[in-house]
Design an enzyme around this catalytic site. Sequence first.
Site, PDB file in Angstrom:
ATOM      1  N   VAL A  14       0.763  -1.108   0.118  1.00 35.02           N
ATOM      2  CA  VAL A  14      -0.142  -0.132  -0.235  1.00 35.02           C
ATOM      3  C   VAL A  14       1.215   0.740   0.083  1.00 35.02           C
ATOM      4  O   VAL A  14       0.527   2.224  -0.619  1.00 35.02           O
ATOM      5  CB  VAL A  14      -1.079   0.147   1.414  1.00 35.02           C
ATOM      6  N   LYS A  96      -6.890  -2.108   9.015  1.00 32.04           N
ATOM      7  CA  LYS A  96      -8.770  -2.239   9.759  1.00 32.04           C
ATOM      8  C   LYS A  96      -8.366  -3.779  10.866  1.00 32.04           C
ATOM      9  O   LYS A  96      -9.436  -3.331  11.312  1.00 32.04           O
ATOM     10  CB  LYS A  96      -8.921  -3.528   8.568  1.00 32.04           C
ATOM     11  N   GLY A 125     -10.493  -1.606  -0.103  1.00 36.01           N
ATOM     12  CA  GLY A 125      -9.374  -0.768  -1.255  1.00 36.01           C
ATOM     13  C   GLY A 125     -10.760   0.630  -2.126  1.00 36.01           C
ATOM     14  O   GLY A 125     -10.643   0.893  -1.086  1.00 36.01           O
ATOM     15  N   ILE A 127     -13.402   1.353  -2.748  1.00 39.12           N
ATOM     16  CA  ILE A 127     -14.681   2.060  -3.717  1.00 39.12           C
ATOM     17  C   ILE A 127     -14.973   2.556  -1.454  1.00 39.12           C
ATOM     18  O   ILE A 127     -14.377   2.120  -0.560  1.00 39.12           O
ATOM     19  CB  ILE A 127     -15.899  -0.056  -2.507  1.00 39.12           C
ATOM     20  N   GLY A 178       0.232  -9.419  -4.460  1.00 37.19           N
ATOM     21  CA  GLY A 178       0.199  -8.774  -3.653  1.00 37.19           C
ATOM     22  C   GLY A 178      -1.305  -8.559  -2.843  1.00 37.19           C
ATOM     23  O   GLY A 178      -1.410  -7.199  -2.521  1.00 37.19           O
ATOM     24  N   GLU A 181      -2.686 -10.347   2.932  1.00 38.34           N
ATOM     25  CA  GLU A 181      -2.423  -9.943   3.458  1.00 38.34           C
ATOM     26  C   GLU A 181      -0.763 -10.685   4.233  1.00 38.34           C
ATOM     27  O   GLU A 181      -0.549 -11.440   4.122  1.00 38.34           O
ATOM     28  CB  GLU A 181      -3.168 -10.603   5.503  1.00 38.34           C
ATOM     29  N   ASP A 192     -10.249 -11.176   8.536  1.00 40.15           N
ATOM     30  CA  ASP A 192      -9.713  -9.444   7.365  1.00 40.15           C
ATOM     31  C   ASP A 192     -11.132  -9.274   7.748  1.00 40.15           C
ATOM     32  O   ASP A 192     -11.514  -7.986   7.193  1.00 40.15           O
ATOM     33  CB  ASP A 192      -8.289  -9.494   5.748  1.00 40.15           C
ATOM     34  N   LYS A 196     -13.357  -5.579   8.450  1.00 43.04           N
ATOM     35  CA  LYS A 196     -14.294  -4.259   7.710  1.00 43.04           C
ATOM     36  C   LYS A 196     -15.043  -4.088   7.531  1.00 43.04           C
ATOM     37  O   LYS A 196     -16.447  -3.084   7.980  1.00 43.04           O
ATOM     38  CB  LYS A 196     -13.505  -4.607   6.269  1.00 43.04           C
ATOM     39  N   GLY A 294      -4.474  -4.770  -3.770  1.00 39.65           N
ATOM     40  CA  GLY A 294      -3.547  -4.086  -4.647  1.00 39.65           C
ATOM     41  C   GLY A 294      -3.428  -3.045  -4.420  1.00 39.65           C
ATOM     42  O   GLY A 294      -3.853  -1.780  -3.501  1.00 39.65           O
TER      43      GLY A 294
END
Length: 394
Positions: A14, A96, A125, A127, A178, A181, A192, A196, A294
Amino acid sequence: MKKLNIGIYGFGTVGQGLYTVLQKSKTVDATLSAICVKHENKKRNLHLPLLTFDPNRILDNPEINVVAELIDDADEAYLLVKKALKKGKNVVSGNKKMLAAHLEEMIQLQKETGQSLLYDASACGSIPIIRNLEEYYDNDLLKSITGILNGSSNYILTQIFREGKDYATALKEAQELGFAESNPDADVQGYDALYKLVIITAHAFGPVIPAEKVFRFGIDQITNFDVRFAKEKNLKIKLVAKVTKTGKDEITLFVAPEFVNKENYIFNVEDEYNGVVIEGEFYDKQFMFGKGAGAYPTGSAVLSDITAISHQYKYEYKKRKYFALPRFTNRLSLTVYLRYHQEEDLALFDFDEIYENYKGRENRYVIGKICLEKLVKINNEIEKRQLFLAVFNE
Ligand code: HSE
């Protein structure tokens, strides 16, 4: 528009995505002052004066007014974000796990310090789900949010269903691309997606629900038998996270594989894409779709949080401010497919009703009704077993 001076923690997927996106974007008047990384010996393609190994070079620099926290370790992230807010810096975070665990405190800290902590990048990501929940869905009409919130597991399921690949190959690809995690168990075991979901729930309905109270089951035990079962019925299996208003003042949450059919909006959400179905009174359903993992999609989401800070944007946590907080309940009955091998595995499940019971030489399954309350109690126990569970969409 405020002039920004940015310090970044972390230069993984990131961080590198943000670095590239920042260089290409002309929308923000920003100087990048420092990038703090942990491992001194890693080879990096970076302008050296920017690089530091000392976290205090960002925290103690009064010129830096925005901190982008993009590290992997949730405990370290928690300490850094806290310190940065207390030092009078605005923060954007993609962590998160940290946010789901400490959101109440982070909301309080923002009030106390007057600084803004933005984290649209942490959920789904690219959105923009959180800011939309805050600004557009700022009323009490929301009924449910259902989504594919984890790109890696969706990529894996897509490769298995569409390309006929095996689980291990698909997982390796998700790591190489990528998406995953650093510990991919977080992706495939549903953690994950759950973190979220906790964040999304706070912005959709108000309360911060402790993750350990929520039933979570992943995709790591899926076998060809389960895939065939779904395909024979023209169904796909997706890892779904869901929060639903069950009564006037109650919400329920879960993360589990779900059978979805062609009519379902998330049926065609494939690869690393995420999809979120928002259901409300009077407007029925709406759907948001975009890349959920990504470097560049997530880097763009971080940039969007940074530009929001340049406009002095803050989350107002409107649902908490203007409405009574709904109670959390696990009193929800689900229709579940349970594939197992040993009778002692089935014995763990106290089904309320059983509709179908199949016993083959190798695989066995039941389809029946069971309450979430019962599933939460056996959550840790069933995870260690070679069984797979998927919910029927109702
Ligand atoms: N590992 C995460 C995913 C990255 O696959 O969705 C984005 O949060």
